[in-house]
Design an enzyme around this catalytic site. Structure first.
Site, PDB file in Angstrom:
ATOM      1  N   GLY A   1       0.822  -1.213   0.000  1.00 18.63           N
ATOM      2  CA  GLY A   1       0.000   0.000   0.000  1.00 18.63           C
ATOM      3  C   GLY A   1       0.851   1.255   0.000  1.00 18.63           C
TER       4      GLY A   1
ATOM      5  N   ASP B   1      -1.350   6.541   3.670  1.00 19.62           N
ATOM      6  CA  ASP B   1      -0.512   6.153   4.810  1.00 19.62           C
ATOM      7  C   ASP B   1       0.833   5.606   4.359  1.00 19.62           C
ATOM      8  OD1 ASP B   1      -2.764   6.806   6.190  1.00 19.62           O
ATOM      9  OD2 ASP B   1      -3.046   4.861   7.148  1.00 19.62           O
TER      10      ASP B   1
ATOM     11  N   THR C   1      -8.989  -1.349  11.691  1.00 19.71           N
ATOM     12  CA  THR C   1      -9.793  -0.134  11.561  1.00 19.71           C
ATOM     13  C   THR C   1     -10.908  -0.020  12.595  1.00 19.71           C
ATOM     14  OG1 THR C   1     -11.468   0.894  10.130  1.00 19.71           O
ATOM     15  CG2 THR C   1     -11.081  -1.431   9.787  1.00 19.71           C
TER      16      THR C   1
ATOM     17  N   GLU D   1     -13.745   0.747  11.825  1.00 20.32           N
ATOM     18  CA  GLU D   1     -14.953   0.213  11.183  1.00 20.32           C
ATOM     19  C   GLU D   1     -15.329  -1.162  11.749  1.00 20.32           C
ATOM     20  OE1 GLU D   1     -17.238   1.230   8.475  1.00 20.32           O
ATOM     21  OE2 GLU D   1     -16.564   3.083   9.363  1.00 20.32           O
TER      22      GLU D   1
ATOM     23  N   TYR E   1     -16.509  -3.956   3.715  1.00 19.87           N
ATOM     24  CA  TYR E   1     -15.178  -3.509   4.162  1.00 19.87           C
ATOM     25  C   TYR E   1     -14.966  -3.930   5.621  1.00 19.87           C
ATOM     26  CZ  TYR E   1     -11.465  -0.312   5.728  1.00 19.87           C
ATOM     27  OH  TYR E   1     -10.323   0.217   6.270  1.00 19.87           O
TER      28      TYR E   1
ATOM     29  N   LYS F   1     -12.220  -6.687   6.869  1.00 20.05           N
ATOM     30  CA  LYS F   1     -11.145  -6.273   7.789  1.00 20.05           C
ATOM     31  C   LYS F   1     -11.163  -7.093   9.084  1.00 20.05           C
ATOM     32  CE  LYS F   1      -8.685  -2.818   6.045  1.00 20.05           C
ATOM     33  NZ  LYS F   1      -7.219  -2.729   6.103  1.00 20.05           N
TER      34      LYS F   1
HETATM   35  P1  NAP Z   1      -5.429   4.174   0.554  1.00 24.18           P
HETATM   36  O1  NAP Z   1      -4.931   5.561   0.361  1.00 24.18           O
HETATM   37  O2  NAP Z   1      -6.686   3.751  -0.126  1.00 24.18           O
HETATM   38  O3  NAP Z   1      -4.247   3.169   0.111  1.00 24.18           O
HETATM   39  C1  NAP Z   1      -4.489   1.809  -0.090  1.00 24.18           C
HETATM   40  C2  NAP Z   1      -3.274   1.186  -0.733  1.00 24.18           C
HETATM   41  O4  NAP Z   1      -3.516  -0.215  -0.962  1.00 24.18           O
HETATM   42  C3  NAP Z   1      -2.910   1.771  -2.121  1.00 24.18           C
HETATM   43  O5  NAP Z   1      -1.520   1.851  -2.225  1.00 24.18           O
HETATM   44  C4  NAP Z   1      -3.447   0.720  -3.060  1.00 24.18           C
HETATM   45  O6  NAP Z   1      -2.817   0.696  -4.318  1.00 24.18           O
HETATM   46  C5  NAP Z   1      -3.110  -0.534  -2.273  1.00 24.18           C
HETATM   47  N1  NAP Z   1      -3.811  -1.730  -2.736  1.00 24.18           N
HETATM   48  C6  NAP Z   1      -5.131  -1.894  -2.947  1.00 24.18           C
HETATM   49  N2  NAP Z   1      -5.379  -3.149  -3.368  1.00 24.18           N
HETATM   50  C7  NAP Z   1      -4.193  -3.791  -3.428  1.00 24.18           C
HETATM   51  C8  NAP Z   1      -3.795  -5.104  -3.793  1.00 24.18           C
HETATM   52  N3  NAP Z   1      -4.683  -6.017  -4.183  1.00 24.18           N
HETATM   53  N4  NAP Z   1      -2.487  -5.426  -3.730  1.00 24.18           N
HETATM   54  C9  NAP Z   1      -1.565  -4.512  -3.356  1.00 24.18           C
HETATM   55  N5  NAP Z   1      -1.877  -3.239  -3.006  1.00 24.18           N
HETATM   56  C10 NAP Z   1      -3.178  -2.894  -3.037  1.00 24.18           C
HETATM   57  O7  NAP Z   1      -5.618   3.848   2.109  1.00 24.18           O
HETATM   58  P2  NAP Z   1      -4.979   4.583   3.382  1.00 24.18           P
HETATM   59  O8  NAP Z   1      -5.922   5.634   3.846  1.00 24.18           O
HETATM   60  O9  NAP Z   1      -3.569   4.903   3.110  1.00 24.18           O
HETATM   61  O10 NAP Z   1      -5.085   3.413   4.451  1.00 24.18           O
HETATM   62  C11 NAP Z   1      -4.012   2.476   4.606  1.00 24.18           C
HETATM   63  C12 NAP Z   1      -4.565   1.226   5.283  1.00 24.18           C
HETATM   64  O11 NAP Z   1      -5.114   1.564   6.563  1.00 24.18           O
HETATM   65  C13 NAP Z   1      -5.686   0.533   4.531  1.00 24.18           C
HETATM   66  O12 NAP Z   1      -5.556  -0.853   4.771  1.00 24.18           O
HETATM   67  C14 NAP Z   1      -6.949   1.037   5.198  1.00 24.18           C
HETATM   68  O13 NAP Z   1      -8.007   0.106   5.058  1.00 24.18           O
HETATM   69  C15 NAP Z   1      -6.475   1.151   6.642  1.00 24.18           C
HETATM   70  N6  NAP Z   1      -7.135   2.172   7.470  1.00 24.18           N
HETATM   71  C16 NAP Z   1      -7.203   3.456   7.037  1.00 24.18           C
HETATM   72  C17 NAP Z   1      -7.764   4.426   7.853  1.00 24.18           C
HETATM   73  C18 NAP Z   1      -7.836   5.863   7.431  1.00 24.18           C
HETATM   74  O14 NAP Z   1      -8.589   6.618   8.083  1.00 24.18           O
HETATM   75  N7  NAP Z   1      -7.085   6.290   6.444  1.00 24.18           N
HETATM   76  C19 NAP Z   1      -8.264   4.051   9.130  1.00 24.18           C
HETATM   77  C20 NAP Z   1      -8.150   2.724   9.522  1.00 24.18           C
HETATM   78  C21 NAP Z   1      -7.570   1.785   8.707  1.00 24.18           C
HETATM   79  P3  NAP Z   1      -3.342   1.611  -5.550  1.00 24.18           P
HETATM   80  O15 NAP Z   1      -2.657   2.922  -5.391  1.00 24.18           O
HETATM   81  O16 NAP Z   1      -2.888   0.817  -6.720  1.00 24.18           O
HETATM   82  O17 NAP Z   1      -4.825   1.702  -5.430  1.00 24.18           O
HETATM   83  O1  G4F Z   2     -14.859   9.604   4.654  1.00 26.30           O
HETATM   84  P1  G4F Z   2     -15.618   8.335   4.657  1.00 26.30           P
HETATM   85  O2  G4F Z   2     -15.894   7.696   3.351  1.00 26.30           O
HETATM   86  O3  G4F Z   2     -14.838   7.361   5.645  1.00 26.30           O
HETATM   87  P2  G4F Z   2     -15.275   6.084   6.498  1.00 26.30           P
HETATM   88  O4  G4F Z   2     -16.430   5.384   5.911  1.00 26.30           O
HETATM   89  O5  G4F Z   2     -15.390   6.529   7.927  1.00 26.30           O
HETATM   90  O6  G4F Z   2     -13.996   5.132   6.327  1.00 26.30           O
HETATM   91  C1  G4F Z   2     -12.665   5.611   6.491  1.00 26.30           C
HETATM   92  O7  G4F Z   2     -12.286   5.476   7.836  1.00 26.30           O
HETATM   93  C2  G4F Z   2     -12.210   4.117   8.298  1.00 26.30           C
HETATM   94  C3  G4F Z   2     -11.796   4.174   9.769  1.00 26.30           C
HETATM   95  O8  G4F Z   2     -12.945   4.325  10.575  1.00 26.30           O
HETATM   96  C4  G4F Z   2     -11.201   3.376   7.464  1.00 26.30           C
HETATM   97  F1  G4F Z   2     -11.066   2.094   7.908  1.00 26.30           F
HETATM   98  C5  G4F Z   2     -11.633   3.375   6.024  1.00 26.30           C
HETATM   99  O9  G4F Z   2     -10.631   2.731   5.230  1.00 26.30           O
HETATM  100  C6  G4F Z   2     -11.757   4.827   5.556  1.00 26.30           C
HETATM  101  O10 G4F Z   2     -10.469   5.400   5.573  1.00 26.30           O
HETATM  102  O11 G4F Z   2     -17.043   8.547   5.363  1.00 26.30           O
HETATM  103  C7  G4F Z   2     -17.166   9.116   6.655  1.00 26.30           C
HETATM  104  C8  G4F Z   2     -18.618   9.441   6.943  1.00 26.30           C
HETATM  105  C9  G4F Z   2     -19.615   8.301   6.687  1.00 26.30           C
HETATM  106  O12 G4F Z   2     -20.494   8.248   7.772  1.00 26.30           O
HETATM  107  C10 G4F Z   2     -20.362   8.741   5.442  1.00 26.30           C
HETATM  108  O13 G4F Z   2     -21.705   8.279   5.374  1.00 26.30           O
HETATM  109  O14 G4F Z   2     -19.021  10.521   6.079  1.00 26.30           O
HETATM  110  C11 G4F Z   2     -20.338  10.252   5.629  1.00 26.30           C
HETATM  111  N1  G4F Z   2     -20.553  11.022   4.378  1.00 26.30           N
HETATM  112  C12 G4F Z   2     -21.482  11.989   4.206  1.00 26.30           C
HETATM  113  N2  G4F Z   2     -21.433  12.469   2.963  1.00 26.30           N
HETATM  114  C13 G4F Z   2     -19.895  10.854   3.232  1.00 26.30           C
HETATM  115  C14 G4F Z   2     -20.451  11.777   2.322  1.00 26.30           C
HETATM  116  N3  G4F Z   2     -18.869  10.042   2.896  1.00 26.30           N
HETATM  117  C15 G4F Z   2     -18.375  10.134   1.629  1.00 26.30           C
HETATM  118  N4  G4F Z   2     -17.331   9.359   1.291  1.00 26.30           N
HETATM  119  N5  G4F Z   2     -18.904  11.009   0.691  1.00 26.30           N
HETATM  120  C16 G4F Z   2     -19.942  11.845   0.997  1.00 26.30           C
HETATM  121  O15 G4F Z   2     -20.409  12.628   0.164  1.00 26.30           O
END
Ligand code: NAP
Ligand code: G4F
Length: 324
Positions: free
Chosen positions: A8, A13, A123, A125, A147, A151
């Protein structure tokens, strides 16, 4: 010099973690899947400092080959289909990547070198329809999306490989964390980008879904530091990483408009049912006291600072004519 492998690496991240680990003197290997056009915009500035290996975590042999090439002491599994919204359209592939993909990483490590320390990007989630607030490491799970349940497999696989094979495998249960590198489909970046466009006179409104959902939003560069700290402990354990403060989407919108000096934000925001989800996670708020005590980690950037950072970055990006 210690070697590290990050799946990733092209994501939000992955890019911040690579910067952090380079600054600590690690030799960084990133694992990147093949796409038809280049997707390395978040790591362009790092490409001459890291080694990119091609692979896909749904392909066991490519993980094994990456281990052989990188010989890492630490393995951060950040790869995922990370957008909850898309997971209802892609339930099977989300499970392949976010669930089974984790098992494939753990199996490869177990067979190649079980001494490699493993971090799993778990996460908030997992808590979904929450059983208590705030949520800590002992709060029961109730995921609300493909999702979330994919996870959950990754989470339990990590716990089980630790318990069964004595591997150093740990979950970071991270609550939402954001930055200017956040994908445009996530609500915070959609808002910051939309507000920046309104500020520059390029758009009149932003259209969102549920404004009442609450999230515990932190700043991504701080959260990758927590990942590293989790792998530096004597014992592998799971940690909640969060700010301990929850805000509604409405609060985020209000702060983002305040960053450009607009108080009557309501006239710029529309809602559309197409952005509602089949099942909503209404409120997440994390209790990160274990991380504060054991990891000496605490979030510093609050909502107001976070929105300013994101809106200002998007104003600069759009002004320079660059893309999201
Ligand atoms: P992100 O920006 O969507 O990055 C996801 C990464 O995974 C990208 O590099 C993507 O590659 C790669 N990927 C997807 N499918 C793959 C596969 N089949 N094989 C290899 N690589 C693959 O996510 P992020 O926000 O950095 O989050 C990083 C991790 O933390 C994720 O696992 C996410 O679920 C978890 N997480 C995120 C949050 C948050 O708030 N950001 C919170 C909790 C957990 P491409 O560039 O090719 O798409
Ligand atoms: O920004 P979101 O799409 O993030 P969500 O669903 O919280 O997930 C993110 O955080 C997780 C950690 O808790 C990660 F595991 C996951 O990979 C990802 O990074 O949505 C946040 C909230 C939701 O309740 C959604 O219903 O925003 C609400 N929302 C309202 N309007 C919207 C919108 N979300 C999106 N994406 N787009 C809208 O227009």
């Amino acid at each position: 010099m210690k070697n590290v492998l990050i799946t990733g690496i092209t994501g939000q991240d992955g890019s911040y973690l690579a910067e952090l680990l380079l600054s600590k003197g690690y030799r960084v290997y990133g694992y990147n899947r093949r796409t038809s056009s280049q997707n390395t915009t978040r790591i362009t500035h790092l490409l001459d400092k890291i080694t990119v290996l091609y692979g896909d975590i749904t392909d066991s042999f490519s993980i094994y080959k990456a281990l052989k090439t990188a010989e890492p002491v630490e393995f951060y599994n950040l790869a995922a289909q990370s957008f909850v919204g898309s997971s209802w359209d892609l339930p099977e592939s989300t499970c392949e990547i976010d669930g089974l993909g984790v098992v494939k990483c753990l199996e490869a490590i177990k067979n190649y070198n079980p001494e490699i320390k493993f971090y799993q990007a778990s996460t908030s989630e997992l808590y979904g329809k929450v059983k208590e607030s705030p949520q800590n490491e002992n709060t029961p799970f109730h995921p609300r999306s493909p999702y979330g349940f994919a996870k959950m497999m990754g989470y339990w696989a990590t716990v089980n490989y630790r318990e069964s094979y004595n591997m150093f495998a740990a979950n970071g249960i991270l609550f939402n964390h954001e930055s200017p590198r956040r994908g445009i489909e996530f609500v915070t970046r959609k808002i910051s980008y939309g507000v920046a466009k309104i500020k520059l006179g390029l758009e009149k409104t932003i259209t969102l879904g549920n404004l009442d959902a609450k999230r515990d939003w932190g700043y991504a560069p701080e959260y990758v530091d927590a990942m590293w700290r989790i792998l530096q402990q004597k014992q592998a354990e799971d940690y909640v990483i969060a700010t301990g403060k929850a805000h509604t989407i409405r609060d985020f919108v209000r702060e983002a408009f305040a960053a450009i000096g607009i108080n009557n934000w309501e006239q710029y925001v529309k809602t559309d049912a197409k952005f509602l989800r089949p099942a909503e996670v209404h409120e997440l708020i994390g209790d990160a006291r274990k991380a504060e005590i054991n990891l000496k980690w605490k979030s510093k950037i609050d909502l107001s600072e976070l929105t300013k950072i994101m809106v200002n970055a998007d104003i600069e990006l759009i002004s320079k004519g660059e893309h999201k």
